[in-house]
Design an enzyme around this catalytic site. Structure first.
Site, mmCIF file in Angstrom:
data_model
loop_
_atom_site.group_PDB
_atom_site.id
_atom_site.type_symbol
_atom_site.label_atom_id
_atom_site.label_comp_id
_atom_site.label_asym_id
_atom_site.label_seq_id
_atom_site.Cartn_x
_atom_site.Cartn_y
_atom_site.Cartn_z
ATOM 1 N N THR A 1 25.663 -0.307 6.234
ATOM 2 C CA THR A 1 26.786 0.301 6.958
ATOM 3 C C THR A 1 26.258 0.696 8.330
ATOM 4 O O THR A 1 25.086 0.481 8.643
ATOM 5 C CB THR A 1 27.318 1.551 6.222
ATOM 6 N N TYR B 1 17.869 15.521 7.066
ATOM 7 C CA TYR B 1 18.767 14.660 6.284
ATOM 8 C C TYR B 1 18.515 14.854 4.794
ATOM 9 O O TYR B 1 19.459 15.007 4.003
ATOM 10 C CB TYR B 1 18.554 13.207 6.677
ATOM 11 N N LYS C 1 21.047 16.164 1.672
ATOM 12 C CA LYS C 1 21.363 15.375 0.481
ATOM 13 C C LYS C 1 20.880 16.054 -0.794
ATOM 14 O O LYS C 1 21.492 15.891 -1.855
ATOM 15 C CB LYS C 1 20.780 13.969 0.625
#
Length: 322
Positions: free
Chosen positions: A218, A181, A185
């Site tokens: 989220t 991840y 990014k």
């Protein structure tokens, strides 16, 4: 000194009337909040996502808030380069230009390794390569836009555990969810800065910058960790425990993106995020940039490899047309 005011909110956005906007991953979370705010400000907003039902639900919710909104939805699967090409071709036939591209969609830390349709590790392929290909395919539309901007969503994770693992970009040897991840990014912020360098060099006319939402609530934090699991992941429990103290709403998390996308103070190669609690929450300001993200040689190497992986070859000269 921060480029922003500690009180910047969506009320400070300049009018967006007629501005043609595309947001990836806009059916929920940060993308939805970004779309809602821009639609309320008068922009012509195209929401994209992988789920038509969620797309229609998002349109209905935005129209309920803003009946006069100019919005539409289109399917776009960033984990499929063929779908990216087809989408860009359709959009090129439908409209004359594009004024704002928000590369927002993403997946976070699946516990086991998954691949895109093209055989890329899911996070690197979706979060980064799909957006690299999309932006390249849409460059002619962006160059015909009015003061066009591209905003890439990164993460504070780009400074932690992050490197570009050129020896195993797709994590085939030893998959580590968080490191994969973080790599995706870091790639996104390297892309944002290198896009600005190349725009300056080749006169593309773009303002390219990046933003991160901090710890915004989220489904990103739990949907990725659930991939491939029959039971809830411990991350879901940890997320619920940390949220009250360290998080902010999706609407608050979208403010750095909206600042990067609309504010007159937003700079080329700027990077914006929350200012409080290690950049997890709070008002918008200049975000911390990791040392690797500032490395132009690393960015150029990644760009060259990304062209080979995606088949999207960007122009390396100044075209005679706009």
């Amino acid at each position: 000194m921060s480029a922003t005011s500690a009180t910047w909110t969506i009320r400070d956005m300049p009018p967006q009337k007629g501005r043609r906007v595309l947001i990836t991953g806009a059916t929920g979370g940060l993308g939805y909040e970004t779309a809602l705010a821009l639609a309320q400000a008068g922009a012509d907003v195209l929401l994209t996502g992988r789920n038509p039902a969620k797309g229609q639900q998002a349109l209905a919710r935005i129209r309920a808030h803003c009946p006069a909104a100019t919005i539409r939805y289109a399917d776009l699967d960033l984990a499929d380069l063929g779908a990216v090409t087809a989408f860009a071709d359709r959009l090129g036939n439908e409209q004359e230009g594009l004024d704002l591209l928000v590369n927002n969609a993403g997946v976070m830390t699946p516990p086991i390794r998954h691949e895109t349709r093209d055989g890329f590790e899911l996070q690197f392929g979706t979060n980064y390569l799909g957006h690299f290909a999309l932006t390249g395919r849409l460059l002619p539309l962006l160059r015909r836009g009015k003061a066009p901007r591209v905003v890439n969503l990164s993460s504070g994770a780009h400074r932690l555990l992050a490197d570009i693992h050129f020896d195993d970009l797709q994590w085939r040897t030893s998959y580590k969810p968080w490191r994969a991840y973080a790599q995706s990014k870091l790639a996104m912020i390297l892309f944002a800065f290198e896009l600005q360098r190349r725009s300056n060099a080749f006169d593309w006319g773009l303002l390219s910058n990046a933003a991160h939402p901090g710890y915004a609530v989220t489904d990103l934090q739990t949907s990725g960790p659930r991939l491939g699991r029959s039971r809830p992941h411990p991350m879901a429990w940890l997320t619920r425990l940390m949220q009250p103290l360290m998080s902010q709403s999706a609407a608050e998390g979208a403010l750095p993106t909206l600042f990067a996308a609309t504010a007159t103070e937003a700079r080329p190669s700027g990077y914006y995020g929350p200012q409080d609690m290690f950049e997890l929450k709070g008002p918008v300001g200049d975000a911390s940039v990791g040392d690797k993200a500032r490395d132009p040689a690393l960015a150029a190497r990644l760009w060259t490899i990304s062209e080979k992986l995606t088949g999207v070859i960007w122009p390396n000269h100044q075209p005679s047309f706009v």
